[in-house]
Write a protein that holds these residues in place. Structure first.
Motif, short mmCIF file in Angstrom:
data_model
loop_
_atom_site.label_atom_id
_atom_site.label_comp_id
_atom_site.label_asym_id
_atom_site.label_seq_id
_atom_site.Cartn_x
_atom_site.Cartn_y
_atom_site.Cartn_z
N PRO A 115 0.93 -1.17 0.18
CA PRO A 115 0.12 -0.02 -0.30
C PRO A 115 0.94 1.27 0.19
O PRO A 115 0.29 2.18 -0.60
CB PRO A 115 -0.67 -0.51 1.29
N GLU A 116 2.03 1.29 0.70
CA GLU A 116 3.04 2.29 0.78
C GLU A 116 3.26 2.96 -0.30
O GLU A 116 3.19 4.07 -1.19
CB GLU A 116 3.99 2.47 1.55
N ALA A 128 0.30 4.22 -3.00
CA ALA A 128 0.76 5.62 -2.37
C ALA A 128 1.14 6.31 -3.21
O ALA A 128 1.24 7.54 -3.69
CB ALA A 128 -0.01 5.44 -1.00
N HIS A 129 2.93 6.01 -2.24
CA HIS A 129 4.21 7.02 -3.24
C HIS A 129 3.91 7.05 -4.41
O HIS A 129 3.73 8.08 -5.23
CB HIS A 129 5.21 6.35 -2.73
N ALA A 186 0.16 11.43 0.07
CA ALA A 186 0.19 9.96 0.05
C ALA A 186 -0.78 9.30 1.00
O ALA A 186 -1.18 7.80 0.91
CB ALA A 186 1.89 9.75 -0.40
N GLY A 187 -0.85 10.14 2.28
CA GLY A 187 -1.68 9.09 3.15
C GLY A 187 -2.59 9.89 2.65
O GLY A 187 -3.61 8.86 2.44
N ALA A 209 -3.50 6.85 0.40
CA ALA A 209 -3.29 5.24 1.41
C ALA A 209 -5.11 4.89 1.32
O ALA A 209 -5.59 4.09 2.01
CB ALA A 209 -2.62 5.39 2.80
N ARG A 210 -4.84 6.71 2.58
CA ARG A 210 -6.65 6.51 2.98
C ARG A 210 -7.40 5.88 2.39
O ARG A 210 -8.48 5.51 2.19
CB ARG A 210 -6.75 7.81 4.08
N GLU A 242 -8.27 2.69 1.02
CA GLU A 242 -8.31 1.48 2.20
C GLU A 242 -9.88 1.70 1.55
O GLU A 242 -10.77 0.97 1.96
CB GLU A 242 -7.61 2.10 3.84
N ARG A 298 2.69 -1.38 9.67
CA ARG A 298 2.95 -1.74 8.14
C ARG A 298 2.50 -3.45 8.90
O ARG A 298 2.04 -4.27 7.36
CB ARG A 298 4.38 -1.80 8.06
N ALA A 312 -2.83 10.48 9.11
CA ALA A 312 -3.60 10.05 8.68
C ALA A 312 -3.36 10.53 6.84
O ALA A 312 -3.69 9.66 5.71
CB ALA A 312 -4.58 9.83 9.14
N ASP A 372 1.54 10.36 5.66
CA ASP A 372 1.82 8.86 6.05
C ASP A 372 1.05 7.73 5.06
O ASP A 372 0.04 7.39 5.54
CB ASP A 372 1.64 8.51 7.17
N PRO A 373 1.53 6.71 3.94
CA PRO A 373 1.07 6.17 3.43
C PRO A 373 0.77 4.32 3.99
O PRO A 373 0.46 4.22 4.10
CB PRO A 373 1.50 6.11 1.67
N THR A 374 1.41 4.47 5.61
CA THR A 374 2.10 3.31 6.17
C THR A 374 -0.13 3.18 6.25
O THR A 374 -0.47 4.20 6.89
CB THR A 374 2.57 3.43 7.29
N PRO A 375 -0.25 1.75 6.12
CA PRO A 375 -1.18 1.55 6.61
C PRO A 375 -2.27 1.77 8.09
O PRO A 375 -1.73 1.75 9.28
CB PRO A 375 -1.76 -0.13 6.23
N HIS A 376 -3.39 2.94 8.28
CA HIS A 376 -4.37 3.02 9.49
C HIS A 376 -5.33 2.47 9.39
O HIS A 376 -6.37 2.75 9.00
CB HIS A 376 -3.89 4.79 9.62
#
Lengths: 253, 253
Positions: A188-189, A192-193, A203-204, A207-208, A211, B81, B133, B136-140
């Protein structure tokens, strides 16, 4: 080579993330691709749910892919100072056929007028909806969330359709599209990037958004789609609910 | 005059929007107000759900007010992650007792370590959660949404508590707080604009945040609170689930 339609919207990014297939890409806005698909200039394309239903006798759909959401989707907002149950006029964009019909289904009493005319509510989609939700304090009603509250089901905004004639390689292409989504979900990262670079959102934030979207056309998504088509018929936006006819692997010659 | 605790967080804005009551305001961070309340230096204050439960024998709560959400709340995020079911270590902030216990309830297998230490997941609350949120593209994982998926109930983050001794005027003050929330709900745009000026977030963003919060302590919120306290007891974070004892109007002398 299969001529594959590609909508330029960011919600398509997971499906095209690492598409491992030899295709000829036809990039366009949804209405262009709908036309190309029905004119036989394109072999497979995402098509809005209501547009599919209106042309279902000439199309078949992929059994494993859709674009949907279970609850809030952020990019389809009804903006209004008037309480939802009292809204009598909605200004709608012509950009999204399914969102307009969804508004009709959720607010059957409200008359639709073209965007720009005076109205008690405004339907915003895509970028305009996201921007407005962030900036405008006027109450926003997320149509994905309202749909879930009304039906308990996911909303399916688009399906993948092909002309009715069997075409060799379509099932393999579906497999490749599904594999791309699966890899996008596993990374996912990176998704998103890369999408952030291509589409310009943080990017965040992307990603949301990813999701929230659903790409698997599972049993609940099919129930959500059929329920939407039934309610669209009930408000006069569809003559009849078509059977969902799926692309099947061509018989071996 | 009643000494009323006020947390400096933006989620308090609707309760103080047009508070029509003569009070002495005690502004502080939650831990300060908890201490002041238990030390008898404050007559009424919002208190985190788990802190209330840990001191329930010395407190009474207002029957009509809480701070909760039904589903996503945006400001409590578990960032990781690692897939949710495989997370074994969580770095937690000491800022929010209820969020930490909620994490324990949702991920009972995971060990908690102080923020800054290496961990598979990080619990973020408030501004840090919202900012992350977006960027950051890391899953939240939104803990309000996970709680709803798990229990089908709203999550109650805070209740309003007073020391156990009857205090004249408390019911009238509750009425004034409820009236303020009601007016804030009727004027969402003015609330958002004023809060935007005071707290510095975009007005639309704040309007969406307030739309997600629940201030009415109704039957579903009470069920959500009791379920949370039961699950907190089950994971060893609470010795017993206290009875919810409410502030009642003092007997007329």
């Amino acid at each position: 080579m299969i001529r594959l339609g590609r909508i330029g919207y960011v919600n398509m990014a997971p499906v095209f993330y690492r598409l491992d297939a030899e295709v000829e890409e036809l990039v366009g806005v949804p209405t262009d691709l709908n036309r190309a698909l029905l004119a036989g200039e394109c072999d497979l394309a995402p098509i809005s749910s209501i547009e599919y239903a209106r042309n279902a006798d000439r199309l078949r759909i992929l059994p494993r892919l859709c674009v949907g959401s279970e609850g809030a989707v952020d990019s389809i907002q009804l903006v209004s100072r008037t309480p939802l149950e009292h809204i009598r006029t909605v200004a709608v964009t012509p950009e999204s056929a399914t969102s307009v019909v969804l508004t009709k289904v959720l607010l059957p009493e409200a008359e639709h007028v073209p965007l720009g005319e005076e109205a008690e509510a405004t339907l915003l989609i895509g970028d305009a909806a996201l921007k407005s939700a962030f900036e405008d304090p006027t109450p926003h009603h997320d149509l994905g969330r309202l749909w879930l509250e009304r039906t308990g089901l996911p909303m399916v905004f688009a399906v993948w359709a092909a002309p009715d004639e069997p075409l060799p390689g379509l099932s393999e292409l579906e497999e490749a599209l599904v594999a791309s989504v699966r890899l996008a979900r596993a990374e996912p990262e990176r998704l998103a990037h890369e999408s952030s670079e291509r589409y310009g959102y943080p990017a965040g934030f992307l990603a949301r958004y990813f999701e929230k979207l659903r790409y698997s056309f599972g049993p609940r998504e099919r129930a959500g789609l059929l329920t939407f088509l039934e309610l669209a018929r009930d408000v006069g936006e569809l003559d009849a609910v078509p059977e969902l006819r799926f692309v099947t692997a061509p018989a071996i010659a």
